[in-house]
Write an enzyme that holds these catalytic residues in place. Structure first.
Site, PDB file in Angstrom:
ATOM      1  N   SER A  42       0.864  -1.183   0.000  1.00  0.00           N
ATOM      2  CA  SER A  42       0.000   0.000   0.000  1.00  0.00           C
ATOM      3  C   SER A  42       0.902   1.235   0.000  1.00  0.00           C
ATOM      4  O   SER A  42       0.959   1.993   0.946  1.00  0.00           O
ATOM      5  CB  SER A  42      -0.921  -0.008   1.228  1.00  0.00           C
ATOM      6  OG  SER A  42      -0.169   0.070   2.413  1.00  0.00           O
ATOM      7  N   HIS A 154      -3.307  -6.029   2.359  1.00  0.00           N
ATOM      8  CA  HIS A 154      -2.397  -7.055   2.881  1.00  0.00           C
ATOM      9  C   HIS A 154      -3.050  -8.420   3.058  1.00  0.00           C
ATOM     10  O   HIS A 154      -2.436  -9.339   3.586  1.00  0.00           O
ATOM     11  CB  HIS A 154      -1.821  -6.613   4.241  1.00  0.00           C
ATOM     12  CG  HIS A 154      -0.939  -5.419   4.138  1.00  0.00           C
ATOM     13  ND1 HIS A 154      -0.493  -4.721   5.232  1.00  0.00           N
ATOM     14  CD2 HIS A 154      -0.404  -4.794   3.055  1.00  0.00           C
ATOM     15  CE1 HIS A 154       0.278  -3.719   4.839  1.00  0.00           C
ATOM     16  NE2 HIS A 154       0.333  -3.734   3.523  1.00  0.00           N
ATOM     17  N   GLU A 163      -4.800  -2.651   9.092  1.00  0.00           N
ATOM     18  CA  GLU A 163      -4.074  -3.236  10.225  1.00  0.00           C
ATOM     19  C   GLU A 163      -4.785  -2.983  11.546  1.00  0.00           C
ATOM     20  O   GLU A 163      -5.162  -1.843  11.851  1.00  0.00           O
ATOM     21  CB  GLU A 163      -2.664  -2.622  10.308  1.00  0.00           C
ATOM     22  CG  GLU A 163      -1.870  -2.860   9.036  1.00  0.00           C
ATOM     23  CD  GLU A 163      -0.544  -2.121   8.993  1.00  0.00           C
ATOM     24  OE1 GLU A 163       0.000  -1.773  10.067  1.00  0.00           O
ATOM     25  OE2 GLU A 163      -0.052  -1.883   7.875  1.00  0.00           O
ATOM     26  N   GLU A 204       1.592  -9.569   6.907  1.00  0.00           N
ATOM     27  CA  GLU A 204       2.416  -9.216   8.063  1.00  0.00           C
ATOM     28  C   GLU A 204       2.256 -10.209   9.200  1.00  0.00           C
ATOM     29  O   GLU A 204       2.584  -9.917  10.352  1.00  0.00           O
ATOM     30  CB  GLU A 204       2.100  -7.779   8.497  1.00  0.00           C
ATOM     31  CG  GLU A 204       2.386  -6.794   7.365  1.00  0.00           C
ATOM     32  CD  GLU A 204       2.252  -5.337   7.764  1.00  0.00           C
ATOM     33  OE1 GLU A 204       1.770  -5.054   8.869  1.00  0.00           O
ATOM     34  OE2 GLU A 204       2.644  -4.486   6.940  1.00  0.00           O
ATOM     35  N   ASP A 241      -4.217   0.897  11.475  1.00  0.00           N
ATOM     36  CA  ASP A 241      -3.746   1.584  10.275  1.00  0.00           C
ATOM     37  C   ASP A 241      -4.855   1.401   9.241  1.00  0.00           C
ATOM     38  O   ASP A 241      -5.050   0.306   8.718  1.00  0.00           O
ATOM     39  CB  ASP A 241      -2.423   1.000   9.764  1.00  0.00           C
ATOM     40  CG  ASP A 241      -1.943   1.708   8.497  1.00  0.00           C
ATOM     41  OD1 ASP A 241      -2.632   2.659   8.050  1.00  0.00           O
ATOM     42  OD2 ASP A 241      -0.892   1.322   7.946  1.00  0.00           O
ATOM     43  N   GLU A 285      -3.538   5.335  12.271  1.00  0.00           N
ATOM     44  CA  GLU A 285      -2.617   5.718  11.189  1.00  0.00           C
ATOM     45  C   GLU A 285      -3.397   5.889   9.889  1.00  0.00           C
ATOM     46  O   GLU A 285      -4.345   5.139   9.628  1.00  0.00           O
ATOM     47  CB  GLU A 285      -1.567   4.604  11.041  1.00  0.00           C
ATOM     48  CG  GLU A 285      -0.557   4.832   9.924  1.00  0.00           C
ATOM     49  CD  GLU A 285       0.411   3.654   9.818  1.00  0.00           C
ATOM     50  OE1 GLU A 285       0.714   3.027  10.852  1.00  0.00           O
ATOM     51  OE2 GLU A 285       0.856   3.364   8.703  1.00  0.00           O
ATOM     52  N   ASP A 312       1.379   8.319   7.427  1.00  0.00           N
ATOM     53  CA  ASP A 312       2.275   7.423   6.676  1.00  0.00           C
ATOM     54  C   ASP A 312       2.305   7.905   5.221  1.00  0.00           C
ATOM     55  O   ASP A 312       3.221   8.619   4.811  1.00  0.00           O
ATOM     56  CB  ASP A 312       1.758   5.979   6.824  1.00  0.00           C
ATOM     57  CG  ASP A 312       2.472   4.978   5.943  1.00  0.00           C
ATOM     58  OD1 ASP A 312       3.521   5.310   5.376  1.00  0.00           O
ATOM     59  OD2 ASP A 312       1.988   3.823   5.806  1.00  0.00           O
ATOM     60  N   LYS A 337       9.685   5.090   7.450  1.00  0.00           N
ATOM     61  CA  LYS A 337      10.097   3.925   6.664  1.00  0.00           C
ATOM     62  C   LYS A 337      11.275   4.345   5.808  1.00  0.00           C
ATOM     63  O   LYS A 337      11.134   5.224   4.937  1.00  0.00           O
ATOM     64  CB  LYS A 337       8.946   3.504   5.742  1.00  0.00           C
ATOM     65  CG  LYS A 337       7.711   2.959   6.450  1.00  0.00           C
ATOM     66  CD  LYS A 337       6.546   2.936   5.468  1.00  0.00           C
ATOM     67  CE  LYS A 337       5.386   2.122   5.941  1.00  0.00           C
ATOM     68  NZ  LYS A 337       4.177   2.352   5.106  1.00  0.00           N
ATOM     69  N   HIS A 365       8.407  -1.262   9.597  1.00  0.00           N
ATOM     70  CA  HIS A 365       8.725  -2.230   8.548  1.00  0.00           C
ATOM     71  C   HIS A 365       7.885  -1.911   7.299  1.00  0.00           C
ATOM     72  O   HIS A 365       7.121  -0.950   7.281  1.00  0.00           O
ATOM     73  CB  HIS A 365       8.381  -3.648   9.037  1.00  0.00           C
ATOM     74  CG  HIS A 365       6.904  -3.854   9.256  1.00  0.00           C
ATOM     75  ND1 HIS A 365       6.307  -5.078   9.335  1.00  0.00           N
ATOM     76  CD2 HIS A 365       5.884  -2.960   9.426  1.00  0.00           C
ATOM     77  CE1 HIS A 365       5.013  -4.958   9.516  1.00  0.00           C
ATOM     78  NE2 HIS A 365       4.727  -3.679   9.583  1.00  0.00           N
ATOM     79  N   ARG A 366       8.017  -2.741   6.243  1.00  0.00           N
ATOM     80  CA  ARG A 366       7.100  -2.723   5.112  1.00  0.00           C
ATOM     81  C   ARG A 366       6.377  -4.067   5.087  1.00  0.00           C
ATOM     82  O   ARG A 366       6.808  -5.029   5.708  1.00  0.00           O
ATOM     83  CB  ARG A 366       7.850  -2.535   3.774  1.00  0.00           C
ATOM     84  CG  ARG A 366       8.616  -1.236   3.604  1.00  0.00           C
ATOM     85  CD  ARG A 366       7.812   0.011   3.849  1.00  0.00           C
ATOM     86  NE  ARG A 366       6.585   0.171   3.105  1.00  0.00           N
ATOM     87  CZ  ARG A 366       6.352   1.111   2.203  1.00  0.00           C
ATOM     88  NH1 ARG A 366       7.300   1.981   1.907  1.00  0.00           N
ATOM     89  NH2 ARG A 366       5.168   1.231   1.620  1.00  0.00           N
ATOM     90  N   SER A 367       5.300  -4.124   4.308  1.00  0.00           N
ATOM     91  CA  SER A 367       4.575  -5.404   4.259  1.00  0.00           C
ATOM     92  C   SER A 367       5.398  -6.491   3.562  1.00  0.00           C
ATOM     93  O   SER A 367       5.266  -7.673   3.869  1.00  0.00           O
ATOM     94  CB  SER A 367       3.219  -5.222   3.589  1.00  0.00           C
ATOM     95  OG  SER A 367       3.353  -4.547   2.365  1.00  0.00           O
ATOM     96  N   LYS A 388       6.738  -0.503  14.652  1.00  0.00           N
ATOM     97  CA  LYS A 388       5.623  -1.253  14.082  1.00  0.00           C
ATOM     98  C   LYS A 388       6.248  -2.296  13.172  1.00  0.00           C
ATOM     99  O   LYS A 388       6.867  -1.952  12.162  1.00  0.00           O
ATOM    100  CB  LYS A 388       4.739  -0.277  13.299  1.00  0.00           C
ATOM    101  CG  LYS A 388       3.663  -0.941  12.480  1.00  0.00           C
ATOM    102  CD  LYS A 388       2.734   0.078  11.871  1.00  0.00           C
ATOM    103  CE  LYS A 388       2.815   0.017  10.361  1.00  0.00           C
ATOM    104  NZ  LYS A 388       1.568   0.407   9.687  1.00  0.00           N
TER     105      LYS A 388
HETATM  106  O1  LIG Z   1       0.947   0.887   5.401  1.00  0.00           O
HETATM  107  C1  LIG Z   1       1.882   0.522   6.121  1.00  0.00           C
HETATM  108  O2  LIG Z   1       2.077   1.121   7.170  1.00  0.00           O
HETATM  109  C2  LIG Z   1       2.840  -0.557   5.671  1.00  0.00           C
HETATM  110  C3  LIG Z   1       3.473  -1.369   6.733  1.00  0.00           C
HETATM  111  O3  LIG Z   1       2.594  -1.965   7.631  1.00  0.00           O
HETATM  112  O4  LIG Z   1       2.333  -1.316   4.629  1.00  0.00           O
HETATM  113  P1  LIG Z   1       3.066  -1.255   3.192  1.00  0.00           P
HETATM  114  O5  LIG Z   1       4.482  -1.640   3.424  1.00  0.00           O
HETATM  115  O6  LIG Z   1       2.297  -2.228   2.327  1.00  0.00           O
HETATM  116  O7  LIG Z   1       2.935   0.155   2.710  1.00  0.00           O
HETATM  117 MG   LIG Z   2       0.505   2.611   6.851  1.00  0.00          MG
END
Ligand SMILES: O=C(O)[C@@H](CO)OP(=O)(O)O
Ligand SMILES: [Mg+2]
Length: 430
Positions: A42, A154, A163, A204, A241, A285, A312, A337, A365-367, A388
């Site tokens: 995402s 996810h 999330e 995740e 999130d 989030e 984010d 990130k 982290h990332r997914s 996270k």
């Molecule tokens: O949205 C988020 O915060 C992330 C991590 O949980 O997801 P993604 O890495 O897919 O952007």
């Molecule tokens: Mg996010």
């Protein structure tokens, strides 16, 4: 101090089975450090560019061009430099790329080198990475935000919210927080099973059942927490999130699973109601979409004094976008990130800006992840008090938690645990 004599890179696989970049940097002494970059699903549209090949190999997801950029373009520019010169090396790569979003060399190419350089400098100085990045400290073991129910982009279930996280802040130490969160994770699995729900997991590591909507997910979490003998809100709180950029379409937020469309005002009402019904929610989030600034302002005015509102997709770990948020009063926390911006130096700049402006920061982290626990060290070194990094299951997530256990042991009596202290909002001050 020594100097870099070689830089290598390769394609490796991430936790979703997609290629990602791993880099290695060599010192004249023979020391070598390695780092791997993660990948989002995402992703925010203002993120630095993750260079993908698009040639049909790996379904067009290969990163061979980024790998070649490390070996042929970045390597010659940084060979001969002391890896302790992190800002210099990062700036050389930024200038070599020459674009505002790193679309030329690829943020994945640049970041892999940036992280490996930091690790090499730490190794040369015989310091753990967290101490090398953090210097004098203070060092703080973060409160984990553990994503135990997955939805949105996810997972393949019907949950609109991406999330649902448990936040075990009532612990005395990081290790205890991890144990508490893990107990709830196991109890949640049993609970879902007993309710006849699916217990397969999302990207995740959290469960991905079909549920009526966010309220039912929160309900199940409260039940799982209480079932372990913990008090919701006192020992363990909840965080969401929403990843609302994924739901936003033509001025409306479309919660397809719940069968509802909301305009920004109605969405703020929805969150207010959710927080009234579930007072254990301490953090939301991406409650609004990445460019819905009016929505963000409305949300921040309505709930910013009560709970943590994390940006984010809106900030994408970019100092310029965070500065706008601070100026305009949007959110009160930033998700951090590394691969959204592409260098360690710029990441540290964003964290510094957040802290100096009373915004909380959450290292994330990332997914799509690898077994590289770089973010664990980063989280302790900058002392922002929150991380996270998914469910306490699957090696890609557990690698981060296990590294934090090692760091806590290293720090011994000095291993301070953040608890709720670093969350913004009235609830956090209780
Ligand atoms: O949205 C988020 O915060 C992330 C991590 O949980 O997801 P993604 O890495 O897919 O952007
Ligand atoms: Mg996010």
């Amino acid at each position: 101090m020594g100097h870099i004599v070689g830089v290598n890179a390769r394609e490796i696989l991430d936790s979703r089975g997609n290629p990602t970049v791993e880099a290695e940097v060599w010192l004249d002494s023979g020391l070598m450090a390695r780092a791997a970059v993660p990948s989002g699903a995402s992703t925010g549209k203002h993120e630095a560019v993750e260079l993908r090949d698009g040639d049909g190999r790996y379904g067009g997801k290969g990163v061979r061009r980024a790998v070649v950029n490390v070996k042929e373009k970045i390597a010659p520019e940084i060979i001969g430099i002391d890896p302790g010169e992190q800002a210099l090396i990062d700036n050389i790569m930024i200038e070599l790329d020459g674009t505002p979003n790193k679309s030329n060399l690829g943020a994945n190419a640049i970041l892999a080198v940036s992280m490996a350089v930091a690790r090499l400098a730490a190794m040369e100085r015989e310091l753990p990475l967290w101490r090398y990045i953090g210097g004098l400290g203070p060092f703080l073991l973060p409160t984990p935000m553990m994503n135990v129910i997955n939805g949105g982009a996810h997972a393949d279930n019907n949950l609109d919210v991406q999330e649902f996280m448990i936040v075990p802040h009532g612990a005395e130490s990081f290790g205890e927080a991890l144990r508490m969160g893990t107990e709830v994770y196991h109890s949640l699995k049993k609970l879902l099973k007993n309710k006849g729900k699916n217990t397969s997991v999302g990207d995740e590591g959290g469960f991905a059942p079909d549920l009526a909507g966010a309220e039912e997910a929160l309900e199940v979490l409260v039940e799982a927490i209480a079932g372990c003998g913990y008090k919701p809100g006192e020992d363990i709180s909840l965080a969401l999130d929403v990843a609302a950029s994924e739901l936003y379409d033509d001025g409306l937020y479309r919660f397809k699973g719940e069968g509802k469309d909301y305009n920004p005002e109605q969405l703020v009402e929805y969150y207010l109601k959710l927080c009234r019904n579930y007072p254990f929610v301490v953090s939301i989030e991406d409650g609004m979409a990445e460019d819905d600034f009016e929505g963000w302002k409305m949300l921040t005015q309505a709930l910013g004094g009560e709970i943590q509102l994390v940006g984010d997709d809106i900030f994408v770990t970019n100092p310029k976008r965070l500065a706008v948020g601070i100026e305009e009063g949007m959110a009160n926390a930033v998700l951090v990130k590394l691969n959204q911006i592409g260098t360690l130096t710029e990441t540290l700049e964003v964290i510094d800006m957040a802290v100096r402006n009373s915004y909380s920061a959450i290292i994330s982290h990332r997914s799509g992840e690898t077994d590289d626990p770089f973010i664990s060290d980063l989280s302790v070194s900058v002392g922002v008090g929150q991380i996270k990094t998914g469910a306490p299951a699957r090696v890609d997530r557990v690698a981060k938690y296990n590294q934090l256990l090692r760091i806590a042991e290293d720090l011994g009596d000095l291993a301070l645990f953040a608890g709720l202290k670093t969350f913004r909002g009235r609830k956090a001050e209780r």
